[in-house]
Design an enzyme around this catalytic site. Structure first.
Site, PDB file in Angstrom:
ATOM      1  N   ASP A   1       0.817  -1.230   0.000  1.00 33.85           N
ATOM      2  CA  ASP A   1       0.000   0.000   0.000  1.00 33.85           C
ATOM      3  C   ASP A   1       0.845   1.273   0.000  1.00 33.85           C
ATOM      4  OD1 ASP A   1      -2.210  -1.767   0.367  1.00 33.85           O
ATOM      5  OD2 ASP A   1      -1.844  -1.746   2.520  1.00 33.85           O
TER       6      ASP A   1
ATOM      7  N   LYS B   1       2.330   2.186  -4.969  1.00 34.45           N
ATOM      8  CA  LYS B   1       3.055   1.696  -6.166  1.00 34.45           C
ATOM      9  C   LYS B   1       2.236   1.901  -7.435  1.00 34.45           C
ATOM     10  CE  LYS B   1       3.195  -2.332  -4.311  1.00 34.45           C
ATOM     11  NZ  LYS B   1       2.627  -1.985  -3.012  1.00 34.45           N
TER      12      LYS B   1
ATOM     13  N   GLY C   1      -4.290  -4.128  -4.592  1.00 32.92           N
ATOM     14  CA  GLY C   1      -5.210  -3.097  -5.070  1.00 32.92           C
ATOM     15  C   GLY C   1      -4.403  -1.857  -5.373  1.00 32.92           C
ATOM     16  N   HIS C   2      -4.035  -1.696  -6.630  1.00 26.12           N
ATOM     17  CA  HIS C   2      -3.208  -0.554  -7.010  1.00 26.12           C
ATOM     18  C   HIS C   2      -4.129   0.568  -7.481  1.00 26.12           C
ATOM     19  CE1 HIS C   2       0.478  -3.374  -7.668  1.00 26.12           C
ATOM     20  NE2 HIS C   2       0.065  -3.326  -6.423  1.00 26.12           N
TER      21      HIS C   2
ATOM     22  N   GLN D   1       2.139  -5.883  -3.223  1.00 29.01           N
ATOM     23  CA  GLN D   1       2.439  -5.949  -1.780  1.00 29.01           C
ATOM     24  C   GLN D   1       3.802  -5.291  -1.490  1.00 29.01           C
ATOM     25  OE1 GLN D   1       1.212  -9.264  -3.186  1.00 29.01           O
ATOM     26  NE2 GLN D   1      -0.789  -8.407  -2.811  1.00 29.01           N
TER      27      GLN D   1
END
Ligand code: GDP
Length: 407
Positions: free
Chosen positions: A16, A19, A43-44, A200
């Protein structure tokens, strides 16, 4: 700007770090973006003109319409992928499939894997852990297997409930399934540049993270080699991404987190930084920047360049702290401990800074225009980090970035 042919973007904390935004921004200078680990537990989050999307499987170069590759190190939930393709089409008005290529060796998340992860409070419930365990126990099913099944090949491994539906869904991707290693090798020979996107972060990497509070894949930069099929000699540079503070998301909140804030300040930071999981909505635990942890990650990843994110989130604080070392059993320690047992004993040693108060970092493009105390904070981090800070992110939109002068 970074004029290298093959780069890796990797999270230096516990995931988080932002990225997605960083890859979206950097991808303007690359031809191809390739994801190498994790699954739809990632979740980007990307923004374009106020429209938000959390990408779980499609690489974060898609809004720049770059060639986007999903490597063999990614475990694919085909239903999520279809949903995500439809969401991109709905929100941004184009079909992403023509830009997408998938590894024939990527493992498929089965309905049984999702079921198995549901009772685990520390899991995102997406079947990630069980599917990587299936892969390691040589019972996994890869994308290429689904095409073999549809061509009539039979194997005991393939006899799982729900397989026929997955075989059907996979047909949509058959013409986009390739040997990713060879695909990228040939692209590189043609002079195309490639940005590898990690999911991650190092702090939860299966080998180098805070075991057992880790994810099931290889998040570190070396994971790009195995998760794509590229030799380490072909990678030109590694860019580490870290927030200017720390967050950690684990359902049961049991993992050691030495710099976690007390509840009032934690709530403030969580709200200012919108620190809720992009995949699960779970509130993230928040803490001060931890130099010991980040420097450990810089070493593990070989991250010579660093992008710091979310400086704007600190705009409203009176005082900011950075953890510079740990005290364990009365001894000052500068190495990140290897066990959960030692991590829980840490008393952080802090360096304190005055805040800069007010919405001052937004809309700044030049580091000289940063509030003086913000600049002091960044300079302190620069003189203590083992890599060079190249950019600072000051907002969620791709363009909200300050390039540091020396770059
Ligand atoms: P990732 O998994 O590393 O891509 O990170 P996430 O997308 O889960 O979380 C990062 C969150 O921070 C997202 O909501 C981003 O839009 C947001 N973000 C990224 N960079 C910045 C920044 O510099 N400032 C602010 N305020 N938000 C940011």
């Amino acid at each position: 700007m970074i004029n290298l042919a093959v780069s890796v973007v990797v999270g230096l904390q516990y995931g988080d770090e932002g990225k997605g935004k960083v890859v979206d921004y950097l991808s303007r200078d690359y031809d191809i973006v390739a994801r190498y680990n994790g699954g739809d537990n990632a979740g980007h989050t990307l923004y374009r003109n106020g429209t938000k999307i959390a990408l779980h499987l499609v690489p974060s170069g898609i809004l720049e319409r770059k060639i986007c590759v999903i490597g063999n190190g990614v475990n694919i939930n085909l239903d999520s992928l279809v949903r995500e393709i439809n969401e991109i089409q709905d929100k941004f008005g184009f079909d992403p499939l023509p830009y997408l290529y998938l590894s024939d060796r990527a493992h498929i998340i089965l309905p049984q894997d999702i079921e198995a992860s549901k009772g685990d409070g520390n899991s995102t419930g997406k079947g990630i852990g069980p599917s990587y365990a299936r892969k390691a126990s040589r019972k996994g099913i890869r994308l290429a297997d689904l095409y073999n099944i549809s061509d009539g090949v039979k194997e005991e491994r393939f006899e799982v409930d729900g397989i026929n539906r997955l075989v059907e869904v996979a047909q949509r991707f058959r013409h986009k399934t390739v040997n990713v290693s060879k695909f990228l090798h040939e692209a590189r020979l043609k002079g195309q540049s490639i940005l590898f996107e990690g999911a991650q972060g190092s702090g939860i990497d299966l080998d180098h993270g805070q075991y057992p509070y880790v994810t099931s894949s290889s998040c570190v930069s070396g994971g790009a080699c195995t998760g794509i099929g590229i030799g380490p000699t072909r990678i030109d540079n590694v860019i580490g991404v870290a927030k200017v503070y720390t967050t950690r998301v684990d359902g049961n909140q049991e993992s050691p987190f030495p710099t976690q804030l007390d509840s009032e300040l934690e709530t403030l930071l969580r709200e200012c930084g919108n620190e809720f999981g992009a995949t699960t909505g779970r509130p993230r635990r928040c803490g001060w920047f931890d130099l010991v942890q980040v420097n450990d990650a810089i070493i593990v990843n070989g991250a010579d360049e660093i992008i710091l994110t979310k400086l704007d989130v600190l705009d409203n604080l009176d005082e900011i702290k950075v953890c510079v070392a740990y005290e364990i059993d009365g001894t000052v320690v500068n190495d990140y401990p290897e066990t959960d047992f030692k991590l829980r004993k840490i008393i952080p040693i802090y360096h304190n800074f005055n805040g800069w108060r007010g919405e001052t970092t937004k809309a700044i493009t030049n580091s000289d225009d940063l509030p003086r105390n913000a600049l002091r904070y960044i300079e302190f981090l620069q003189s203590n980090l083992l890599g060079r800070i190249i950019h600072i992110s000051i907002g969620p939109e791709a363009g909200e970035v300050i390039k540091l002068k020396s770059t």
